[in-house]
Design a protein around this motif. Structure first.
Motif, PDB file in Angstrom:
ATOM      1  N   PRO A 281       5.731  10.085   9.316  1.00  0.00           N
ATOM      2  CA  PRO A 281       5.143   8.784   8.955  1.00  0.00           C
ATOM      3  C   PRO A 281       4.138   8.022   9.341  1.00  0.00           C
ATOM      4  O   PRO A 281       3.414   7.395   8.585  1.00  0.00           O
ATOM      5  N   ALA A 282       4.134   8.243  10.765  1.00  0.00           N
ATOM      6  CA  ALA A 282       2.749   7.664  11.508  1.00  0.00           C
ATOM      7  C   ALA A 282       1.567   8.154  10.584  1.00  0.00           C
ATOM      8  O   ALA A 282       0.672   7.409  10.228  1.00  0.00           O
ATOM      9  N   GLU A 283       1.436   9.270  10.526  1.00  0.00           N
ATOM     10  CA  GLU A 283       0.275   9.988  10.036  1.00  0.00           C
ATOM     11  C   GLU A 283       0.129   9.574   8.266  1.00  0.00           C
ATOM     12  O   GLU A 283      -0.935   9.174   8.088  1.00  0.00           O
ATOM     13  N   ALA A 284       1.337   9.337   7.690  1.00  0.00           N
ATOM     14  CA  ALA A 284       1.213   8.967   6.082  1.00  0.00           C
ATOM     15  C   ALA A 284       0.717   7.404   6.245  1.00  0.00           C
ATOM     16  O   ALA A 284       0.091   7.180   5.203  1.00  0.00           O
ATOM     17  N   LEU A 285       1.130   6.630   7.210  1.00  0.00           N
ATOM     18  CA  LEU A 285       0.778   5.278   7.257  1.00  0.00           C
ATOM     19  C   LEU A 285      -0.760   5.252   7.296  1.00  0.00           C
ATOM     20  O   LEU A 285      -1.556   4.529   6.967  1.00  0.00           O
ATOM     21  N   HIS A 286      -1.276   5.867   8.509  1.00  0.00           N
ATOM     22  CA  HIS A 286      -2.571   5.952   8.787  1.00  0.00           C
ATOM     23  C   HIS A 286      -3.473   6.545   7.477  1.00  0.00           C
ATOM     24  O   HIS A 286      -4.439   5.801   7.498  1.00  0.00           O
ATOM     25  N   GLN A 287      -3.057   7.576   6.896  1.00  0.00           N
ATOM     26  CA  GLN A 287      -3.612   7.987   5.816  1.00  0.00           C
ATOM     27  C   GLN A 287      -3.789   6.837   4.791  1.00  0.00           C
ATOM     28  O   GLN A 287      -4.654   6.908   4.013  1.00  0.00           O
ATOM     29  N   THR A 288      -2.647   6.419   4.445  1.00  0.00           N
ATOM     30  CA  THR A 288      -2.498   5.246   3.507  1.00  0.00           C
ATOM     31  C   THR A 288      -3.394   4.304   3.805  1.00  0.00           C
ATOM     32  O   THR A 288      -4.174   3.642   2.520  1.00  0.00           O
ATOM     33  N   ARG A 289      -3.429   3.796   4.990  1.00  0.00           N
ATOM     34  CA  ARG A 289      -4.506   2.711   5.305  1.00  0.00           C
ATOM     35  C   ARG A 289      -5.986   3.222   5.038  1.00  0.00           C
ATOM     36  O   ARG A 289      -6.693   2.324   4.377  1.00  0.00           O
ATOM     37  N   LEU A 290      -6.258   4.331   5.219  1.00  0.00           N
ATOM     38  CA  LEU A 290      -7.822   4.979   5.284  1.00  0.00           C
ATOM     39  C   LEU A 290      -8.109   4.799   3.806  1.00  0.00           C
ATOM     40  O   LEU A 290      -8.989   4.682   3.227  1.00  0.00           O
ATOM     41  N   GLU A 291      -7.179   5.296   2.934  1.00  0.00           N
ATOM     42  CA  GLU A 291      -7.437   5.190   1.438  1.00  0.00           C
ATOM     43  C   GLU A 291      -7.443   3.825   0.851  1.00  0.00           C
ATOM     44  O   GLU A 291      -8.443   3.749  -0.003  1.00  0.00           O
ATOM     45  N   PHE A 292      -6.654   2.908   1.500  1.00  0.00           N
ATOM     46  CA  PHE A 292      -6.996   1.584   0.764  1.00  0.00           C
ATOM     47  C   PHE A 292      -8.216   0.908   1.438  1.00  0.00           C
ATOM     48  O   PHE A 292      -8.909   0.275   0.765  1.00  0.00           O
ATOM     49  N   ILE A 293      -8.607   1.213   2.479  1.00  0.00           N
ATOM     50  CA  ILE A 293      -9.858   0.771   2.853  1.00  0.00           C
ATOM     51  C   ILE A 293     -11.273   1.559   2.331  1.00  0.00           C
ATOM     52  O   ILE A 293     -11.846   0.854   1.978  1.00  0.00           O
ATOM     53  N   HIS A 294     -10.971   2.908   1.967  1.00  0.00           N
ATOM     54  CA  HIS A 294     -11.992   3.361   1.250  1.00  0.00           C
ATOM     55  C   HIS A 294     -12.101   2.982  -0.234  1.00  0.00           C
ATOM     56  O   HIS A 294     -13.250   3.010  -0.711  1.00  0.00           O
ATOM     57  N   ASP A 295     -10.872   2.710  -0.712  1.00  0.00           N
ATOM     58  CA  ASP A 295     -11.061   2.071  -2.230  1.00  0.00           C
ATOM     59  C   ASP A 295     -11.429   0.680  -2.041  1.00  0.00           C
ATOM     60  O   ASP A 295     -11.170  -0.112  -2.939  1.00  0.00           O
ATOM     61  N   LYS A 296     -11.830  -0.187  -0.778  1.00  0.00           N
ATOM     62  CA  LYS A 296     -12.303  -1.411  -0.556  1.00  0.00           C
ATOM     63  C   LYS A 296     -11.159  -2.311  -1.127  1.00  0.00           C
ATOM     64  O   LYS A 296     -11.417  -3.278  -1.633  1.00  0.00           O
ATOM     65  N   LYS A 297      -9.930  -2.062  -0.872  1.00  0.00           N
ATOM     66  CA  LYS A 297      -8.968  -3.173  -1.076  1.00  0.00           C
ATOM     67  C   LYS A 297      -8.747  -4.299  -0.108  1.00  0.00           C
ATOM     68  O   LYS A 297      -9.010  -3.902   0.970  1.00  0.00           O
ATOM     69  N   PRO A 298      -8.381  -5.282  -0.758  1.00  0.00           N
ATOM     70  CA  PRO A 298      -8.342  -6.297   0.598  1.00  0.00           C
ATOM     71  C   PRO A 298      -7.516  -6.145   1.520  1.00  0.00           C
ATOM     72  O   PRO A 298      -6.468  -5.545   1.500  1.00  0.00           O
ATOM     73  N   VAL A 299      -7.753  -6.464   2.719  1.00  0.00           N
ATOM     74  CA  VAL A 299      -7.287  -6.313   4.149  1.00  0.00           C
ATOM     75  C   VAL A 299      -5.734  -6.715   3.795  1.00  0.00           C
ATOM     76  O   VAL A 299      -4.846  -6.364   4.659  1.00  0.00           O
ATOM     77  N   GLN A 300      -5.446  -7.749   3.250  1.00  0.00           N
ATOM     78  CA  GLN A 300      -4.258  -8.340   3.223  1.00  0.00           C
ATOM     79  C   GLN A 300      -3.293  -7.453   2.427  1.00  0.00           C
ATOM     80  O   GLN A 300      -1.880  -7.732   2.521  1.00  0.00           O
ATOM     81  N   GLU A 301      -3.780  -6.394   1.714  1.00  0.00           N
ATOM     82  CA  GLU A 301      -3.076  -5.317   0.977  1.00  0.00           C
ATOM     83  C   GLU A 301      -2.322  -4.415   1.711  1.00  0.00           C
ATOM     84  O   GLU A 301      -1.492  -3.602   1.552  1.00  0.00           O
ATOM     85  N   TRP A 302      -3.217  -4.092   2.952  1.00  0.00           N
ATOM     86  CA  TRP A 302      -2.823  -2.731   3.916  1.00  0.00           C
ATOM     87  C   TRP A 302      -2.763  -3.246   5.465  1.00  0.00           C
ATOM     88  O   TRP A 302      -1.824  -2.403   5.920  1.00  0.00           O
ATOM     89  N   ALA A 303      -3.080  -4.221   6.044  1.00  0.00           N
ATOM     90  CA  ALA A 303      -3.165  -4.463   7.211  1.00  0.00           C
ATOM     91  C   ALA A 303      -1.635  -4.815   7.889  1.00  0.00           C
ATOM     92  O   ALA A 303      -1.334  -4.682   8.747  1.00  0.00           O
ATOM     93  N   PRO A 304      -0.836  -5.714   6.843  1.00  0.00           N
ATOM     94  CA  PRO A 304       0.201  -6.116   7.319  1.00  0.00           C
ATOM     95  C   PRO A 304       1.516  -5.156   7.767  1.00  0.00           C
ATOM     96  O   PRO A 304       2.588  -5.334   8.305  1.00  0.00           O
ATOM     97  N   TYR A 305       1.244  -3.674   7.247  1.00  0.00           N
ATOM     98  CA  TYR A 305       2.253  -2.880   7.284  1.00  0.00           C
ATOM     99  C   TYR A 305       2.207  -2.329   8.890  1.00  0.00           C
ATOM    100  O   TYR A 305       1.145  -1.781   9.304  1.00  0.00           O
ATOM    101  N   VAL A 306       3.509  -2.079   9.432  1.00  0.00           N
ATOM    102  CA  VAL A 306       3.654  -1.576  10.672  1.00  0.00           C
ATOM    103  C   VAL A 306       4.884  -0.687  10.702  1.00  0.00           C
ATOM    104  O   VAL A 306       5.697  -0.608   9.819  1.00  0.00           O
ATOM    105  N   LEU A 307       4.745   0.357  11.591  1.00  0.00           N
ATOM    106  CA  LEU A 307       6.076   1.424  11.560  1.00  0.00           C
ATOM    107  C   LEU A 307       6.629   1.134  12.817  1.00  0.00           C
ATOM    108  O   LEU A 307       6.115   1.262  13.811  1.00  0.00           O
ATOM    109  N   VAL A 308       7.942   0.916  13.013  1.00  0.00           N
ATOM    110  CA  VAL A 308       8.590   0.636  13.781  1.00  0.00           C
ATOM    111  C   VAL A 308       9.852   1.701  14.020  1.00  0.00           C
ATOM    112  O   VAL A 308      10.424   1.911  13.137  1.00  0.00           O
ATOM    113  N   GLY A 309      10.077   2.453  15.339  1.00  0.00           N
ATOM    114  CA  GLY A 309      11.054   3.277  15.280  1.00  0.00           C
ATOM    115  C   GLY A 309      11.345   3.969  16.588  1.00  0.00           C
ATOM    116  O   GLY A 309      10.450   3.521  17.696  1.00  0.00           O
ATOM    117  N   LYS A 310      11.942   4.882  16.727  1.00  0.00           N
ATOM    118  CA  LYS A 310      12.631   5.538  17.917  1.00  0.00           C
ATOM    119  C   LYS A 310      11.725   6.839  18.305  1.00  0.00           C
ATOM    120  O   LYS A 310      11.182   7.502  17.341  1.00  0.00           O
TER     121      LYS A 310
END
Length: 81
Positions: free
Chosen positions: A52-81
């Motif tokens: 899930p951490a790798e998937a989150l990182h890749q998703t953020r990179l895709e949103f950055i690459h597509d020049k999506k507003p930072v408000q659409e990808w930056a608020p997401y965090v992964l919390v877990g054990k």
């Protein structure tokens, strides 16, 4: 005994419905289908799984690459054990 990690993907600030749907669809595609040759990040390496951490990182990179507003990808965090 098999250990199962439990994670929660959440946002730290409110996110709109459409951008949330787009982000989560991309996240699940990156997590569950890591070797999809249709994806622009596909490097030819076959992977059965992506964490899930790798998937989150890749998703953020895709949103950055597509020049999506930072408000659409930056608020997401992964919390877990």
């Amino acid at each position: 005994m098999i250990s199962q990690k439990k994670n929660v993907l959440m946002t730290l600030t409110p996110v709109g419905d459409k951008s949330s749907r787009d982000f989560m669809e991309t996240f699940y595609e990156n997590w569950l289908y890591p070797d999809d040759p249709e994806k622009k990040w596909f490097d030819g390496a076959k992977k059965k799984t992506r964490s899930p951490a790798e998937a989150l990182h890749q998703t953020r990179l895709e949103f950055i690459h597509d020049k999506k507003p930072v408000q659409e990808w930056a608020p997401y965090v992964l919390v877990g054990k």
